[in-house]
Design a protein around this motif. Sequence first.
Motif, short mmCIF file in Angstrom:
data_model
loop_
_atom_site.label_atom_id
_atom_site.label_comp_id
_atom_site.label_asym_id
_atom_site.label_seq_id
_atom_site.Cartn_x
_atom_site.Cartn_y
_atom_site.Cartn_z
N PRO A 87 5.95 40.74 -74.50
CA PRO A 87 4.97 41.18 -73.51
C PRO A 87 5.54 42.27 -72.61
CG PRO A 87 5.07 38.79 -73.57
CD PRO A 87 6.17 39.30 -74.44
N THR A 88 4.73 43.30 -72.34
CA THR A 88 5.21 44.40 -71.51
C THR A 88 5.04 44.11 -70.03
OG1 THR A 88 3.06 45.48 -71.69
CG2 THR A 88 4.78 46.15 -73.25
N ARG A 89 4.18 43.14 -69.70
CA ARG A 89 3.99 42.78 -68.30
C ARG A 89 3.71 41.29 -68.20
NH1 ARG A 89 -1.49 42.32 -67.42
NH2 ARG A 89 -2.77 43.19 -69.05
N ARG A 94 -0.26 34.45 -63.28
CA ARG A 94 1.03 33.85 -62.96
C ARG A 94 1.04 33.36 -61.50
NH1 ARG A 94 6.32 34.20 -65.06
NH2 ARG A 94 7.90 34.21 -63.46
N ALA A 95 1.53 32.14 -61.30
CA ALA A 95 1.58 31.55 -59.96
C ALA A 95 3.03 31.24 -59.62
CB ALA A 95 0.73 30.29 -59.91
N ILE A 99 5.42 27.74 -60.27
CA ILE A 99 6.62 27.80 -61.12
C ILE A 99 7.82 27.27 -60.36
CG2 ILE A 99 8.22 29.35 -62.30
CD1 ILE A 99 5.75 31.13 -62.92
N ALA A 100 7.97 27.70 -59.11
CA ALA A 100 9.09 27.23 -58.29
C ALA A 100 9.01 25.72 -58.08
CB ALA A 100 9.10 27.96 -56.95
N SER A 101 7.80 25.22 -57.83
CA SER A 101 7.62 23.78 -57.65
C SER A 101 7.98 23.02 -58.92
CB SER A 101 6.16 23.50 -57.26
OG SER A 101 5.93 22.12 -57.22
N TRP A 102 7.55 23.52 -60.05
CA TRP A 102 7.86 22.88 -61.33
C TRP A 102 9.37 22.85 -61.54
CZ3 TRP A 102 10.38 24.06 -65.84
CH2 TRP A 102 10.15 23.20 -66.92
#
Length: 112
Positions: A87-89, A94-95, A99-102
């Motif tokens: 993927p280029t981007r 995206r959250a 992600i940090a919580s996970w």
Amino acid sequence: MATQVGSWRNQRPGVGRAGGSDCKLSADQQKELTKMLDDGPLAHGWEDARWTLARVAEVIDRRFAVNYTLRGVSYLLHRIGYSQQVPTRRAVERAPEAIASWHRRRWPSVRD
């Protein structure tokens, strides 16, 4: 005594061409594989639209009864003009907070 520079290389078998063994698939089989890959993984029974080396190896085995290693599939795909796609981007959805919580809550249990 005259010496021809470089002429000895062309006279030795195997010198001057790419290393490795010959392709296990014929030119016609390679064309058919290209069409099969262009149809996508969904057409071959997978639930997502993502080709992996293992999936391509399985398609080759099913259709042509030829076994390839994952590295061999990679070489074959490169030979017939495919390349790894990344993927280029990042996804718009995206959250970063989620992600940090996970990573804080779930990753330690997954990692162990």
